[in-house]
Enzyme design. Structure first.
Site, PDB file in Angstrom:
ATOM      1  N   ASP A  22       0.833  -1.211   0.000  1.00 33.02           N
ATOM      2  CA  ASP A  22       0.000   0.000   0.000  1.00 33.02           C
ATOM      3  C   ASP A  22       0.868   1.261   0.000  1.00 33.02           C
ATOM      4  O   ASP A  22       1.989   1.254   0.498  1.00 33.02           O
ATOM      5  CB  ASP A  22      -0.930  -0.029   1.231  1.00 33.02           C
ATOM      6  CG  ASP A  22      -2.109   0.918   1.086  1.00 33.02           C
ATOM      7  OD1 ASP A  22      -2.357   1.405  -0.038  1.00 33.02           O
ATOM      8  OD2 ASP A  22      -2.779   1.171   2.101  1.00 33.02           O
ATOM      9  N   HIS A  39       2.458   3.387  -9.007  1.00 28.84           N
ATOM     10  CA  HIS A  39       2.282   1.966  -9.322  1.00 28.84           C
ATOM     11  C   HIS A  39       3.478   1.447 -10.120  1.00 28.84           C
ATOM     12  O   HIS A  39       3.970   0.356  -9.880  1.00 28.84           O
ATOM     13  CB  HIS A  39       0.979   1.740 -10.093  1.00 28.84           C
ATOM     14  CG  HIS A  39      -0.253   2.113  -9.316  1.00 28.84           C
ATOM     15  ND1 HIS A  39      -0.440   1.740  -8.005  1.00 28.84           N
ATOM     16  CD2 HIS A  39      -1.365   2.824  -9.671  1.00 28.84           C
ATOM     17  CE1 HIS A  39      -1.620   2.218  -7.586  1.00 28.84           C
ATOM     18  NE2 HIS A  39      -2.180   2.875  -8.575  1.00 28.84           N
ATOM     19  N   THR A  68     -10.897  -6.759  -4.586  1.00 29.74           N
ATOM     20  CA  THR A  68     -12.252  -6.666  -5.151  1.00 29.74           C
ATOM     21  C   THR A  68     -12.716  -5.210  -5.107  1.00 29.74           C
ATOM     22  O   THR A  68     -13.294  -4.701  -6.067  1.00 29.74           O
ATOM     23  CB  THR A  68     -13.212  -7.547  -4.313  1.00 29.74           C
ATOM     24  OG1 THR A  68     -12.678  -8.871  -4.244  1.00 29.74           O
ATOM     25  CG2 THR A  68     -14.599  -7.588  -4.911  1.00 29.74           C
ATOM     26  N   ASN A  70     -10.923  -2.575  -5.185  1.00 28.74           N
ATOM     27  CA  ASN A  70     -10.166  -1.690  -6.085  1.00 28.74           C
ATOM     28  C   ASN A  70     -10.858  -1.509  -7.447  1.00 28.74           C
ATOM     29  O   ASN A  70     -10.537  -0.585  -8.184  1.00 28.74           O
ATOM     30  CB  ASN A  70      -8.730  -2.189  -6.289  1.00 28.74           C
ATOM     31  CG  ASN A  70      -7.833  -2.023  -5.084  1.00 28.74           C
ATOM     32  OD1 ASN A  70      -6.911  -2.806  -4.849  1.00 28.74           O
ATOM     33  ND2 ASN A  70      -8.074  -0.987  -4.290  1.00 28.74           N
ATOM     34  N   ARG A  73     -12.177   1.972  -8.256  1.00 28.99           N
ATOM     35  CA  ARG A  73     -11.293   3.117  -8.565  1.00 28.99           C
ATOM     36  C   ARG A  73     -11.611   3.673  -9.955  1.00 28.99           C
ATOM     37  O   ARG A  73     -12.279   3.014 -10.756  1.00 28.99           O
ATOM     38  CB  ARG A  73      -9.835   2.674  -8.489  1.00 28.99           C
ATOM     39  CG  ARG A  73      -9.431   2.372  -7.063  1.00 28.99           C
ATOM     40  CD  ARG A  73      -7.940   2.307  -6.912  1.00 28.99           C
ATOM     41  NE  ARG A  73      -7.617   2.042  -5.512  1.00 28.99           N
ATOM     42  CZ  ARG A  73      -6.403   2.111  -4.991  1.00 28.99           C
ATOM     43  NH1 ARG A  73      -5.379   2.425  -5.774  1.00 28.99           N
ATOM     44  NH2 ARG A  73      -6.204   1.863  -3.723  1.00 28.99           N
TER      45      ARG A  73
HETATM   46  C1  IPE Z   1      -5.436  -2.708  -0.154  1.00 31.85           C
HETATM   47  O1  IPE Z   1      -5.068  -1.374  -0.377  1.00 31.85           O
HETATM   48  C2  IPE Z   1      -5.454  -3.442  -1.446  1.00 31.85           C
HETATM   49  C3  IPE Z   1      -4.148  -3.661  -2.066  1.00 31.85           C
HETATM   50  C4  IPE Z   1      -2.999  -3.354  -1.558  1.00 31.85           C
HETATM   51  C5  IPE Z   1      -4.200  -4.288  -3.364  1.00 31.85           C
HETATM   52  P1  IPE Z   1      -6.153  -0.225  -0.528  1.00 31.85           P
HETATM   53  O2  IPE Z   1      -5.409   1.041  -0.718  1.00 31.85           O
HETATM   54  O3  IPE Z   1      -7.132  -0.577  -1.575  1.00 31.85           O
HETATM   55  O4  IPE Z   1      -6.859  -0.277   0.883  1.00 31.85           O
HETATM   56  P2  IPE Z   1      -7.845   0.724   1.613  1.00 31.85           P
HETATM   57  O5  IPE Z   1      -8.992   0.949   0.697  1.00 31.85           O
HETATM   58  O6  IPE Z   1      -7.107   1.999   1.874  1.00 31.85           O
HETATM   59  O7  IPE Z   1      -8.219   0.034   2.866  1.00 31.85           O
HETATM   60  C1  IPE Z   2      -1.526   0.234  -3.335  1.00 33.51           C
HETATM   61  O1  IPE Z   2      -1.314   1.600  -3.385  1.00 33.51           O
HETATM   62  C2  IPE Z   2      -1.773  -0.350  -4.705  1.00 33.51           C
HETATM   63  C3  IPE Z   2      -3.136  -0.809  -4.945  1.00 33.51           C
HETATM   64  C4  IPE Z   2      -4.117  -0.784  -4.085  1.00 33.51           C
HETATM   65  C5  IPE Z   2      -3.427  -1.304  -6.279  1.00 33.51           C
HETATM   66  P1  IPE Z   2      -2.519   2.629  -3.409  1.00 33.51           P
HETATM   67  O2  IPE Z   2      -2.870   2.893  -4.845  1.00 33.51           O
HETATM   68  O3  IPE Z   2      -3.627   2.171  -2.571  1.00 33.51           O
HETATM   69  O4  IPE Z   2      -1.845   3.916  -2.792  1.00 33.51           O
HETATM   70  P2  IPE Z   2      -2.471   4.925  -1.722  1.00 33.51           P
HETATM   71  O5  IPE Z   2      -2.995   4.104  -0.593  1.00 33.51           O
HETATM   72  O6  IPE Z   2      -3.543   5.684  -2.431  1.00 33.51           O
HETATM   73  O7  IPE Z   2      -1.319   5.775  -1.317  1.00 33.51           O
HETATM   74 MG    MG Z   3      -4.049   2.392  -0.626  1.00 41.25          MG
END
Ligand code: IPE
Ligand code: IPE
Ligand code: MG
Length: 250
Positions: A22, A39, A68, A70, A73
């Site tokens: 994350d 990413h 799931t 995600n 987004r």
């Molecule tokens: C958890 O991260 C999912 C992955 C790392 C793939 P998120 O960024 O989606 O989690 P939340 O929504 O902040 O809990």
């Molecule tokens: C984790 O990084 C990657 C995925 C969930 C795919 P994030 O995209 O959630 O990054 P933050 O949490 O917004 O910084």
């Molecule tokens: Mg995140």
């Protein structure tokens, strides 16, 4: 600089490490860049941690790559992530082969774009005879989805007379999970400081040790992995018992 690797107890390594990768978006934002830039820079962390686990002899590494949730987004970000998955698979297949890494997935991969599914199937097939570590990608995965899917399948099997309801116990149930055959992770790492599970491996982490670090995933390297393992090794895993039971005075 001295490495924490020297302080790792090789006789007490986790067999399975799971990671909630994350913080990519925040990493990019700090640099004034688009989220997708975060990413893209996450790939190096994946490579470093996979290599680090391989070198230590950790058998299973499960990475939460796309949940799931995600899918909610913005489409452009989802498309970018899916393209990144395909290009990374193509680019890294040689390294996976050289290091004897076997690729696997958990999750509803049939929801992924066809090109993703095709390349995943190809990479899984290419690496299927590799004898080293198992790199398990959680894609379109959530713990509740996995449990419900298991319950569904189990109900079908009860209806078909393949199992009796009275026979259902933990080990029978585990056979219906996506992680069937994989031991529960002893250690779960979450980067970027969030103190939550976000629907990851709900069943499997019942007794997992948690390690949460403020480091954002694109900055995570082997040395951070060593720190997480070292922290894990300082803990007393009591599984409900008392400390005295675990360390009887002789
Ligand atoms: C958890 O991260 C999912 C992955 C790392 C793939 P998120 O960024 O989606 O989690 P939340 O929504 O902040 O809990
Ligand atoms: C984790 O990084 C990657 C995925 C969930 C795919 P994030 O995209 O959630 O990054 P933050 O949490 O917004 O910084
Ligand atoms: Mg995140």
């Amino acid at each position: 600089m001295a490495s924490l690797k020297e302080h790792i107890d090789f006789s007490n390594l986790p067999k399975h490490i799971a990671v909630i990768m994350d913080g990519n978006g925040r990493w990019a934002k700090k640099k004034g860049a688009m989220r997708i830039f975060g990413h893209r820079n996450a790939v190096q962390a994946v490579k470093d941690v996979t290599e680090g686990c391989g070198e230590l002899g950790i058998k299973y590494l499960t990475l939460y790559a796309f949940s799931t949730e995600n899918w909610n987004r913005p489409k452009a970000e989802i498309d970018g992530l899916m393209e990144l998955l395909v290009s990374t698979l193509k680019q890294e297949i040689g390294t996976l082969m050289e290091n004897q890494v076997k690729l696997a997935t958990i999750g509803e991969t049939s929801n992924l774009p066809p090109d993703c599914q095709k390349n995943l199937a190809w990479a899984i097939d290419q690496t299927k005879n590799n004898s080293g570590m198992i790199l398990n990608l959680a894609l379109s995965y959530s713990g509740r989805w996995e449990i419900l899917k298991a319950v569904n399948k189990m109900a079908e099997d009860v209806k078909a007379g393949k199992i009796n309801p009275g026979e259902i116990n933990e080990s029978v149930f585990e056979n219906y999970l996506q992680t069937s055959g994989i031991p529960d992770p002893e250690l779960l790492i979450r980067t970027s400081g969030e103190l939550r599970i976000s629907n990851f491996l709900l069943w499997q982490i019942a007794y997992t040790e948690l390690y949460i670090t403020p480091t954002l995933w694109p900055d995570f390297r082997k040395e951070h992995l060593y720190e997480a393992i070292w922290s894990y090794q300082q803990r007393e895993r009591r599984f409900g018992k008392t400390s005295e039971q675990l360390n009887p005075v002789s």
